[in-house]
Motif scaffolding. Structure first.
Motif, short mmCIF file in Angstrom:
data_model
loop_
_atom_site.label_atom_id
_atom_site.label_comp_id
_atom_site.label_asym_id
_atom_site.label_seq_id
_atom_site.Cartn_x
_atom_site.Cartn_y
_atom_site.Cartn_z
N ASN A 78 42.40 42.33 46.66
CA ASN A 78 41.43 41.34 47.12
C ASN A 78 41.20 41.46 48.63
O ASN A 78 41.85 42.27 49.31
N TYR A 95 32.45 40.47 50.41
CA TYR A 95 33.23 39.96 49.28
C TYR A 95 32.61 38.68 48.74
O TYR A 95 32.52 38.48 47.53
N ARG A 149 29.47 39.54 46.77
CA ARG A 149 29.78 40.12 45.46
C ARG A 149 30.28 39.05 44.49
O ARG A 149 29.93 39.07 43.31
N TRP A 150 31.08 38.12 44.98
CA TRP A 150 31.55 37.02 44.13
C TRP A 150 30.36 36.19 43.65
O TRP A 150 30.28 35.85 42.48
N SER A 155 28.50 37.80 40.89
CA SER A 155 29.27 38.13 39.69
C SER A 155 29.36 36.92 38.77
O SER A 155 28.93 35.82 39.11
N GLU A 156 29.96 37.13 37.64
CA GLU A 156 30.22 36.04 36.70
C GLU A 156 31.70 35.68 36.70
O GLU A 156 32.20 35.08 35.75
N ASP A 157 32.39 36.05 37.77
CA ASP A 157 33.82 35.77 37.91
C ASP A 157 34.04 34.26 37.88
O ASP A 157 33.35 33.53 38.58
N GLU A 158 34.97 33.82 37.07
CA GLU A 158 35.20 32.38 36.90
C GLU A 158 36.16 31.81 37.94
O GLU A 158 36.32 30.59 38.02
N ARG A 159 36.77 32.67 38.74
CA ARG A 159 37.66 32.18 39.79
C ARG A 159 36.84 31.51 40.90
O ARG A 159 35.66 31.82 41.08
N THR A 160 37.49 30.64 41.65
CA THR A 160 36.84 30.09 42.84
C THR A 160 36.71 31.20 43.86
O THR A 160 37.40 32.23 43.77
N GLN A 164 40.07 31.92 45.44
CA GLN A 164 40.93 32.72 44.56
C GLN A 164 40.48 34.17 44.56
O GLN A 164 41.31 35.09 44.62
N TYR A 165 39.20 34.40 44.51
CA TYR A 165 38.64 35.75 44.51
C TYR A 165 39.03 36.49 45.79
O TYR A 165 39.36 37.66 45.76
#
Length: 67
Positions: A3, A21, A24-25, A28-33, A36-37
């Motif tokens: 990370n 970063y 990109r978050w 994305s469909e990343d479920e982390r906050t 956290q990412y």
């Protein structure tokens, strides 16, 4: 994949990469906050949100070489 925090503390990237970063978050469909990412703990997230990027950079810089 490491990370943002891990790579920054290792000296692999400049602090300004936090913007890439974050982008990109957001795309994305990343479920982390986002914190956290990025690999940030609660204190680091609070400094970033409440005070700004310079406060976060200072916190992270005190950790360089500890890992």
């Amino acid at each position: 994949m490491a990370n943002f925090k891990e790579r920054y503390l290792a000296g692999e990237i400049d602090f300004e990469e936090i913007d890439e970063y974050s982008y990109r978050w957001g795309m994305s469909e990343d479920e982390r906050t986002l914190a956290q990412y990025l690999g940030l703990n609660a204190e680091e997230e609070d400094a970033w949100v409440s005070v700004g990027e310079d406060a976060l950079r200072e916190l992270l810089d005190t950790q360089k070489g500890m890992f």
